[in-house]
Design a protein around this motif. Sequence first.
Motif, PDB file in Angstrom:
ATOM      1  N   PHE A  45      72.142   4.351  -6.923  1.00  0.00           N
ATOM      2  CA  PHE A  45      70.704   4.210  -7.118  1.00  0.00           C
ATOM      3  C   PHE A  45      69.945   5.132  -6.180  1.00  0.00           C
ATOM      4  CE2 PHE A  45      66.599   2.055  -7.246  1.00  0.00           C
ATOM      5  CZ  PHE A  45      66.523   1.636  -8.570  1.00  0.00           C
ATOM      6  N   LEU A  46      68.964   5.836  -6.722  1.00  0.00           N
ATOM      7  CA  LEU A  46      68.184   6.807  -5.957  1.00  0.00           C
ATOM      8  C   LEU A  46      66.973   6.141  -5.318  1.00  0.00           C
ATOM      9  CD1 LEU A  46      67.157  10.347  -7.132  1.00  0.00           C
ATOM     10  CD2 LEU A  46      65.422   8.796  -6.237  1.00  0.00           C
TER      11      LEU A  46
ATOM     12  N   ASP B 162      71.851   3.097 -23.812  1.00  0.00           N
ATOM     13  CA  ASP B 162      70.965   2.382 -24.745  1.00  0.00           C
ATOM     14  C   ASP B 162      70.857   0.885 -24.447  1.00  0.00           C
ATOM     15  OD1 ASP B 162      73.440   1.485 -25.574  1.00  0.00           O
ATOM     16  OD2 ASP B 162      73.338   2.381 -27.567  1.00  0.00           O
ATOM     17  N   ARG B 163      71.404   0.455 -23.312  1.00  0.00           N
ATOM     18  CA  ARG B 163      71.219  -0.946 -22.910  1.00  0.00           C
ATOM     19  C   ARG B 163      69.817  -1.188 -22.364  1.00  0.00           C
ATOM     20  NH1 ARG B 163      74.861  -2.973 -18.674  1.00  0.00           N
ATOM     21  NH2 ARG B 163      73.908  -4.944 -19.301  1.00  0.00           N
ATOM     22  N   VAL B 164      69.087  -0.103 -22.104  1.00  0.00           N
ATOM     23  CA  VAL B 164      67.736  -0.246 -21.576  1.00  0.00           C
ATOM     24  C   VAL B 164      66.784   0.651 -22.360  1.00  0.00           C
ATOM     25  CG1 VAL B 164      68.197   1.492 -19.799  1.00  0.00           C
ATOM     26  CG2 VAL B 164      66.284  -0.083 -19.515  1.00  0.00           C
ATOM     27  N   SER B 165      65.609   0.122 -22.657  1.00  0.00           N
ATOM     28  CA  SER B 165      64.537   0.872 -23.305  1.00  0.00           C
ATOM     29  C   SER B 165      63.383   0.980 -22.318  1.00  0.00           C
ATOM     30  CB  SER B 165      64.085   0.156 -24.585  1.00  0.00           C
ATOM     31  OG  SER B 165      62.874   0.707 -25.078  1.00  0.00           O
ATOM     32  N   LEU B 166      63.172   2.174 -21.770  1.00  0.00           N
ATOM     33  CA  LEU B 166      62.147   2.398 -20.739  1.00  0.00           C
ATOM     34  C   LEU B 166      61.039   3.270 -21.304  1.00  0.00           C
ATOM     35  CD1 LEU B 166      61.122   2.402 -17.744  1.00  0.00           C
ATOM     36  CD2 LEU B 166      62.517   4.467 -17.431  1.00  0.00           C
TER      37      LEU B 166
ATOM     38  N   ARG C 154      65.512   8.264 -14.165  1.00  0.00           N
ATOM     39  CA  ARG C 154      66.734   8.800 -13.575  1.00  0.00           C
ATOM     40  C   ARG C 154      67.686   7.675 -13.171  1.00  0.00           C
ATOM     41  NH1 ARG C 154      64.497  12.740  -9.010  1.00  0.00           N
ATOM     42  NH2 ARG C 154      66.739  13.121  -8.686  1.00  0.00           N
ATOM     43  N   ASN C 155      67.136   6.617 -12.575  1.00  0.00           N
ATOM     44  CA  ASN C 155      67.999   5.528 -12.111  1.00  0.00           C
ATOM     45  C   ASN C 155      68.628   4.739 -13.254  1.00  0.00           C
ATOM     46  OD1 ASN C 155      68.031   5.633  -9.261  1.00  0.00           O
ATOM     47  ND2 ASN C 155      65.962   4.773  -9.143  1.00  0.00           N
ATOM     48  N   LEU C 156      67.953   4.648 -14.376  1.00  0.00           N
ATOM     49  CA  LEU C 156      68.446   3.824 -15.485  1.00  0.00           C
ATOM     50  C   LEU C 156      69.207   4.618 -16.538  1.00  0.00           C
ATOM     51  CD1 LEU C 156      65.367   1.452 -15.943  1.00  0.00           C
ATOM     52  CD2 LEU C 156      67.489   1.013 -14.699  1.00  0.00           C
ATOM     53  N   ALA C 157      69.212   5.927 -16.426  1.00  0.00           N
ATOM     54  CA  ALA C 157      69.906   6.755 -17.408  1.00  0.00           C
ATOM     55  C   ALA C 157      71.381   6.383 -17.597  1.00  0.00           C
ATOM     56  CB  ALA C 157      69.773   8.228 -17.025  1.00  0.00           C
ATOM     57  N   PRO C 158      72.115   6.052 -16.516  1.00  0.00           N
ATOM     58  CA  PRO C 158      73.535   5.722 -16.716  1.00  0.00           C
ATOM     59  C   PRO C 158      73.774   4.492 -17.582  1.00  0.00           C
ATOM     60  CG  PRO C 158      73.087   6.233 -14.413  1.00  0.00           C
ATOM     61  CD  PRO C 158      71.765   6.102 -15.087  1.00  0.00           C
TER      62      PRO C 158
END
Length: 230
Positions: free
Chosen positions: A34-35, A112-116, A105-109
């Motif tokens: 995490f950044l 598709d489990r997250v929609s930002l 950037r932090n959620l990219a890994p």
Amino acid sequence: MRCGLEFTITLLRLKCLPIGTEVTLSFPGITYPFLVRAGTDDVVTVINNFVRREYGKVPCGLRPATIIDAGAYIGDTSAFFLSRYPNAHVIAREPSAISHAVAKRNLAPYGDRVSLRKAALGAERGTVRIAGDQTDARISEWGDVVPVVTIPDLLLEIPGRRVDLLKLDIEGAERSVLGERASEWLDCVRCIVLETHGCDAERIALGTLRDAGWRFWRYRNLWYCQPNGI
């Protein structure tokens, strides 16, 4: 306890670095590194969420599959929930352009489990101006124009239009979101984790939940809320 203390010390040492210096750290229990940015609110935020685990008091019987993260900041709460609940999908909204870019950037890994998306949460659709920096970004008379979405809008993205866990950290906008119109969607939510901003916001939000037959309890800065009977 020792591990948490060591990470807290490491994070506090970031204060010695130039403000804005980017550092990527691995945290126990968080799936991906995490950044964080030295000298910013990122440091206290990850201490609270990754070390102290303020959002870790969700009732044990609740294994959320659908989560809304309103006021996602740099993606810290989303990353915590995605790591803790490996089958969960998170809908995350953050109105600040800078925080949204870091969260992306932090959620990219997590794929598709997250929609930002960059948006504010409100009681009615429209647009608002967002001013301020870091965790102090909020609705103002000046600043960037961002769209406003409602809880019913977000429920449309969820099969069955029901959400297991709703996290609200929206810098005072909880006064309107948990105002009179909340009765339109409260029955679609199993649990709310709420941070209130000011006595007036707390009175309105908790009053709405109480009148709707919800119970709530406090842990540190957060209110955990569930309908009676669950």
